[in-house]
Design a protein around this motif. Structure first.
Motif, PDB file in Angstrom:
ATOM      1  N   GLN A 135     -10.914  56.833   9.531  1.00  0.00           N
ATOM      2  CA  GLN A 135     -11.986  56.957  10.516  1.00  0.00           C
ATOM      3  C   GLN A 135     -11.942  58.233  11.345  1.00  0.00           C
ATOM      4  OE1 GLN A 135     -10.614  53.337  11.702  1.00  0.00           O
ATOM      5  NE2 GLN A 135     -12.248  52.144  10.796  1.00  0.00           N
ATOM      6  N   LEU A 136     -10.828  58.907  11.333  1.00  0.00           N
ATOM      7  CA  LEU A 136     -10.668  60.075  12.198  1.00  0.00           C
ATOM      8  C   LEU A 136     -11.396  61.289  11.577  1.00  0.00           C
ATOM      9  CD1 LEU A 136      -9.410  61.483  14.626  1.00  0.00           C
ATOM     10  CD2 LEU A 136      -7.293  61.721  13.322  1.00  0.00           C
ATOM     11  N   ALA A 137     -12.496  61.678  12.211  1.00  0.00           N
ATOM     12  CA  ALA A 137     -13.311  62.766  11.648  1.00  0.00           C
ATOM     13  C   ALA A 137     -12.755  64.134  12.039  1.00  0.00           C
ATOM     14  CB  ALA A 137     -14.748  62.648  12.125  1.00  0.00           C
ATOM     15  N   VAL A 138     -12.457  64.297  13.322  1.00  0.00           N
ATOM     16  CA  VAL A 138     -12.013  65.603  13.835  1.00  0.00           C
ATOM     17  C   VAL A 138     -10.915  65.364  14.861  1.00  0.00           C
ATOM     18  CG1 VAL A 138     -12.716  67.723  15.044  1.00  0.00           C
ATOM     19  CG2 VAL A 138     -14.360  66.538  13.602  1.00  0.00           C
ATOM     20  N   ILE A 139      -9.954  66.263  14.892  1.00  0.00           N
ATOM     21  CA  ILE A 139      -8.980  66.262  15.991  1.00  0.00           C
ATOM     22  C   ILE A 139      -9.309  67.469  16.866  1.00  0.00           C
ATOM     23  CG2 ILE A 139      -6.546  66.429  16.603  1.00  0.00           C
ATOM     24  CD1 ILE A 139      -5.942  65.287  13.755  1.00  0.00           C
ATOM     25  N   LEU A 140      -9.593  67.168  18.124  1.00  0.00           N
ATOM     26  CA  LEU A 140      -9.956  68.230  19.071  1.00  0.00           C
ATOM     27  C   LEU A 140      -8.686  68.656  19.794  1.00  0.00           C
ATOM     28  CD1 LEU A 140     -13.140  66.489  20.521  1.00  0.00           C
ATOM     29  CD2 LEU A 140     -13.027  68.185  18.678  1.00  0.00           C
ATOM     30  N   VAL A 141      -8.452  69.955  19.810  1.00  0.00           N
ATOM     31  CA  VAL A 141      -7.174  70.458  20.336  1.00  0.00           C
ATOM     32  C   VAL A 141      -7.426  71.457  21.458  1.00  0.00           C
ATOM     33  CG1 VAL A 141      -5.112  71.819  19.761  1.00  0.00           C
ATOM     34  CG2 VAL A 141      -6.000  70.139  18.124  1.00  0.00           C
ATOM     35  N   LYS A 142      -6.602  71.329  22.503  1.00  0.00           N
ATOM     36  CA  LYS A 142      -6.614  72.343  23.562  1.00  0.00           C
ATOM     37  C   LYS A 142      -5.325  73.131  23.462  1.00  0.00           C
ATOM     38  CE  LYS A 142      -8.624  74.002  27.289  1.00  0.00           C
ATOM     39  NZ  LYS A 142      -9.952  74.607  27.162  1.00  0.00           N
ATOM     40  N   ALA A 143      -5.445  74.461  23.452  1.00  0.00           N
ATOM     41  CA  ALA A 143      -4.234  75.301  23.351  1.00  0.00           C
ATOM     42  C   ALA A 143      -3.572  75.413  24.717  1.00  0.00           C
ATOM     43  CB  ALA A 143      -4.621  76.685  22.855  1.00  0.00           C
TER      44      ALA A 143
END
Lengths: 379, 251
Positions: A203-211
């Motif tokens: 189900q996980l479409a995208v992993i949003l990451v903050k640097a």
């Protein structure tokens, strides 16, 4: 002599109007089609525009464009979090769902699930006092206001709909950028979205990451790809990938290119031909001025002044028409069809283009002025 | 009959200075078998303070000679001097500026700019010389008033009669106080009476000490306004002389 040039131009009303109309048509066609093209292409990465917080987008491979997301295992989130330079990482669910409205009508929508705790990836603008944390209310969803009015039959906060047989209650409204598919966006929490949507293996479409502060997002993408085997893009990177996918793999650029070129050609032909004809018809009088002492430079300045005046007026009218058509589109078409934009860059670009056209046309007509034998006045 | 090199006498009997001197001027058009020799060795002097009429049959080279004298055509051979300045030495923009400063033009078809009023048309030479518009139009108004067009200044050329248009053209030719005025068939588009009136006006306004006026014409009715007449035939000057001597010669 600019005074004489202006009087010659304005005094010949038919040709004066003809040149202005030509420039206006060219300006209108070029700027309007360019604005629609840019609006359409910007909509291809609408999902990225609507989720502005993260520095890096991590997706399963291979990915063609941002609408072509292959869900991945939930455990990938922890692998990404383990990469050095990641400040935080959040899950994003994305899947199309069938929504049943209160009238019984079904509507296909895009369901977005935000991290249950962080709620990272929320809409870019919340309206009417809506708070993102309202999503924690049971069955809570936030919907785009324009779509709510249009495709979702005027649904308002407090009212309910069914998503794949599950009750969903509108707890707020937002404003989002138009996506290429034109589907209404529905925001809720990740767990709820995963529960409501038809079952899939992952189900996980995208992993949003903050640097982390000071970490270069581009370098971080490289590290994430090396450590996880997933694809990682900066915000600009995923936009570009999507944009170029549509440019290379669809007929959009060719069709718009043809339309813009034809529009430009018609407008330019009218403007340039009329401008040239105007100078040509006045050759006898320009010859008279030349005989009486007006140098080629003076005559060139006169012809250029005439071209610039008509160019500025025609451009103003054309841009006005383009702006008017944009307003009409935004007011009288369904939200899913509002692909037009009205960008200052297009306005400036079209203005410079028209400047080149009128100056080129006048310079071309100047050849006959410079070659003109003043003796023609005695014939 | 006088020879072309003999100066005419001023009213007090003194010799007038030459404003225009043409020596062996030749001009051809076309190439190879299609060449037309328009001027075949023209010698002519025009004096400051006189009105010279250039007459002759159609195609004899009158207008070509006028164009060469005015510096809008270059002679193939020979020399033209205007006020002791060899025209052959002037090139491009310098020659154009010379024309603007020292020569006034009146054309057969008037060539008034149709989009400009009579006042604006008359002021053009001053605008070319860089005068401020207000000052140029004020000067044009004075001149049009002297030519009897005070009530026609704001009319466009198509609203004027042929005679009025010719007067505007004269105003335009004279407004910048040129040293040489050239007129091509000034009466050809006018009826006899109007033609005489406008040429009388031209004579009154244009002929001054220090200024030469050359008129190309077929119109025998206006010959008596000339100080001298030069007759052309087959690309050369065949006679010059006073009106009396020329007309007597014909009889």
């Amino acid at each position: 002599m600019n005074f004489v040039a202006m009087k010659m131009l304005v005094g010949d009303r038919v040709k004066y109007a003809g040149i202005i109309i030509g420039v206006a048509i060219a300006t209108f066609l070029i700027s309007q089609q360019l604005n629609i093209f840019i609006g359409l292409m910007a909509s291809t990465y609408g999902l990225v525009t609507n989720i502005s917080t993260p520095d890096v987008w991590v997706t399963n491979r291979p990915m063609q464009d941002v609408d072509d997301l292959r869900p991945m295992s939930g455990s990938e989130l922890y692998r990404v979090k383990a990469v050095s330079g990641v400040l935080w990482a959040a899950r994003l669910f994305r899947q199309t769902v069938q929504v049943r409205l209160h009238s019984g009508k079904f509507e296909t929508c895009m369901l977005l699930g935000l991290g249950d705790q962080s709620l990272v990836g929320g809409p870019p603008a919340l309206l009417g006092g809506t708070r993102l944390r309202s999503l924690r209310i049971s069955h809570g969803i936030i919907v785009d206001a324009a779509y709510a009015k249009d495709k979702l039959q005027g649904i308002r906060p407090g009212q309910a709909m069914q998503i794949n047989g599950h009750r969903a209650v509108v707890v707020g409204l937002c404003r989002t950028a138009l996506s290429f598919q034109g589907l209404p966006l529905i925001y809720t929490t990740y767990s709820r979205a995963a529960n409501w949507a038809p079952a899939q293996r992952h189900q996980l479409a995208v992993i949003l990451v903050k640097a982390r502060p000071g970490v270069n997002p581009q370098a971080l993408c490289g590290r994430i790809e090396a450590r996880t085997g997933l694809e990682a893009y900066t915000r600009r990177g995923i936009m570009n990938k999507t944009f170029w996918y549509y440019m290379k793999s669809t007929g959009i650029p060719i069709n718009f290119g043809i339309t813009i070129s034809l529009g430009a050609l018609v407008g330019i032909a009218i403007a340039a031909q009329t401008l040239y004809q105007f100078t040509h018809d006045n050759l006898r009088y320009l010859g008279t001025l030349k005989a009486m002492g007006a140098t080629d430079m003076v005559l060139a300045r006169m012809v250029l002044a005439q071209a610039l005046l008509t160019g500025i007026l025609g451009f103003g009218i054309g841009i006005g028409l383009s702006g008017g058509s944009f307003i009409l589109i935004m007011h009288f078409t369904p939200v899913s069809q509002r692909l037009a934009a009205f960008l200052p860059q297009v306005m400036i670009g079209t203005g410079l283009g028209m400047l080149v056209i009128v100056v080129a046309a006048s310079l071309f007509s100047l050849i006959s002025v410079i070659r003109l034998e003043p003796a023609v006045v005695f014939k | 009959m006088n020879s072309s090199s003999q100066p005419v006498q001023s009213p007090d009997g003194g010799a007038l200075s030459a404003a225009v001197v043409c020596r062996n001027v030749e001009k051809s058009f076309g190439q190879g078998n299609a060449v037309t020799r328009a001027l075949t060795g023209v010698n002519l002097e025009v004096y400051a303070g006189e009105m010279l009429m250039l007459v002759g049959p159609s195609g004899c080279g009158k207008t070509t000679l006028l164009s060469v004298i005015a510096g809008i055509l270059d002679a193939d051979n020979g020399s033209v001097e205007l006020f002791n300045r060899p025209m052959g030495l002037l090139r491009g923009a310098e020659k154009t500026r010379f024309r603007g400063r020292f020569i006034g033009f009146s054309f057969q078809q008037f060539n008034l700019l149709p989009q400009l009023t009579a006042l604006e048309n008359a002021g053009i030479p001053l605008l070319i010389l860089g005068w401020p518009r207000k000052k140029a139009l004020a000067r044009a108004a004075e001149l049009l008033e002297q030519l009897g067009l005070a009530d026609r200044m704001s009319n466009f050329p198509k609203q004027l009669s042929g005679g009025q248009q010719q007067r505007v053209a004269f105003a335009r030719a004279l407004i910048h106080e040129p040293k040489l005025v050239v007129c091509d068939e000034p009466t050809s588009a006018l009826d006899g009476r109007t033609g005489e009136q406008v040429i009388a006006a031209l004579r009154q306004m244009a002929v001054k000490p220090g200024r030469a006026v050359i008129v190309v014409t077929h119109d025998t009715r206006i010959f008596h306004f000339a100080d001298r007449i030069a007759r052309m035939d087959d690309g050369r000057i065949v006679d010059t002389g006073s009106v009396k001597t020329m007309l007597a010669g014909e009889q």
